[in-house]
Design an enzyme around this catalytic site. Structure first.
Site, PDB file in Angstrom:
ATOM      1  CD  GLU A 148      -3.214   0.375   0.235  1.00 31.23           C
ATOM      2  OE1 GLU A 148      -2.730   1.415  -0.272  1.00 31.23           O
ATOM      3  OE2 GLU A 148      -4.404   0.052   0.099  1.00 31.23           O
ATOM      4  NE  ARG A 206      -6.004  -1.775   9.258  1.00 30.57           N
ATOM      5  CZ  ARG A 206      -5.942  -1.367   7.988  1.00 30.57           C
ATOM      6  NH1 ARG A 206      -5.516  -0.134   7.698  1.00 30.57           N
ATOM      7  NH2 ARG A 206      -6.285  -2.162   7.002  1.00 30.57           N
ATOM      8  CG  ASN A 241      -6.745   2.070   4.804  1.00 29.88           C
ATOM      9  OD1 ASN A 241      -5.989   1.123   5.008  1.00 29.88           O
ATOM     10  ND2 ASN A 241      -7.460   2.184   3.698  1.00 29.88           N
ATOM     11  CG  ASP A 243      -8.660  -4.177  10.337  1.00 25.01           C
ATOM     12  OD1 ASP A 243      -9.286  -4.867   9.515  1.00 25.01           O
ATOM     13  OD2 ASP A 243      -7.444  -4.348  10.561  1.00 25.01           O
ATOM     14  CG  ASN A 279      -8.614   2.779   0.420  1.00 23.30           C
ATOM     15  OD1 ASN A 279      -7.398   2.762   0.559  1.00 23.30           O
ATOM     16  ND2 ASN A 279      -9.351   1.693   0.545  1.00 23.30           N
ATOM     17  CG  ASP A 321      -7.399  -0.035  -2.135  1.00 22.54           C
ATOM     18  OD1 ASP A 321      -6.911   0.876  -1.448  1.00 22.54           O
ATOM     19  OD2 ASP A 321      -7.360  -1.225  -1.776  1.00 22.54           O
TER      20      ASP A 321
END
Length: 323
Positions: free
Chosen positions: A36, A128, A130, A147, A180, A234
């Protein structure tokens, strides 16, 4: 591994077909179970990215064609990595719900947390951080996601934040599913944002002087592109012509999109399914780097990081965080 493809288009309205050839090649030793956050560092001619669920931070050196990997001591997550302006061995990294400063020489196998810049949602233990990036002025923009136990794609417990050194953490958007992709078009005064669970890319009016965003409008809807079901958008980036490049987590594709006309201009096929994010880089900023994931028992080459050349497009380098 490499292959050459012709850019196709999906069978949905508002399409402009293209047939530009492009080449997809795997970067050496680039596996990450959940790759990522690609960020092109122009000064170092390097691509930084993370292995999110193992607190891994990585650097691909373009000239050496080599990847350096490190683990952050004492941490479970590394959700993004942003170089800090003027401090070549310091990076802002997302660790659980904290944005921390990590010291790393970009070569050693171990990195260490120096301090915490701020924490969000401290009481939401199942959340959390991202994805995150810096806007053109070096401000932090990033968000959270649920999450915990259950389906992460049907929860809206996250938030999107902005932060500038010396100031408070501002909530830009509440009731976020999976925060995202983020990117900016300074010329058009636009900010683009993806909440994966909404299957959309949303454009906002953007004030570069203040960082404020307003007037959200859907510019790309991924619900009806594939007959088998919606695609999960994403990560995202932008080229110098204002076109968006949207990674699809379950689609094996990066879509090139004209947000002004809501048109798909090109499908860039990647030889694995879970495409997580994209960033332009290289000496001429004309290489599209693509991170992928190896989640839920995917076959090889899942988790590989790729470079795509021959797209006849250029992007922008990553922006460092200003402290």
């Amino acid at each position: 591994m490499s292959f050459v493809a012709l850019g196709g288009v999906a069978a949905v309205p508002h399409l402009r077909p293209t047939k530009m050839p492009y080449k997809v090649e795997a970067l050496p030793d680039s596996y990450a179970q959940l790759g990522e956050g690609p960020h092109w560092d122009e000064a170092r001619q390097s691509l930084y990215f993370v292995d999110l669920e193992s607190a891994g931070i990585n650097r691909y050196d373009f000239k050496q064609n080599k990847i350096y990997k490190a683990k952050i001591e004492g941490e479970q997550w590394a959700t993004f990595i942003l170089p800090i302006e003027g401090k070549p061995q310091e990076f802002a990294v997302g660790c659980t719900r904290r944005v921390v400063v990590v010291k790393w020489d970009s070569c050693s196998p171990v990195a260490k947390v120096v301090c915490t810049l701020f924490e969000v949602q401290p009481n939401d233990k199942d959340n959390r951080l991202n994805d995150a990036k810096c806007d053109p002025e070096g401000r932090f923009f990033g968000g959270t996601m649920f999450d915990g136990e259950g389906d992460i794609f049907t929860q809206w417990k996250g938030q999107l934040y902005s932060w500038q050194s010396g100031g408070p953490v501002n909530v830009v958007r509440d009731q976020v599913g999976i925060s995202n992709g983020l990117t900016w078009d300074a010329k058009a005064k636009k900010f683009y944002y993806i909440d994966t669970n909404n299957f959309e890319v949303v454009g906002y009016d953007y004030d570069q002087a203040t960082g404020a965003v307003c007037k959200p409008k859907v510019v790309f809807d991924l619900r009806s592109i594939r007959p088998e079901g919606p695609l999960f958008p994403d990560g995202m980036t932008i080229d110098t012509e204002g076109n968006l490049y949207v990674a699809t987590f379950n689609g094996g594709t990066v879509f090139k999109v004209d947000p002004k006309k809501c048109e798909i201009l090109q499908e860039i096929k990647i030889p694995t399914t879970q495409i997580t994010s994209v960033a332009f880089g290289g000496p001429n900023l004309d290489i599209l780097y693509v991170t992928t994931a190896d989640k839920y028992d995917q076959p090889k080459p899942a988790g590989t990081t790729y470079q795509v050349t021959g797209l006849c497009a250029k992007g922008y380098p990553g922006v460092n965080l200003k402290l």
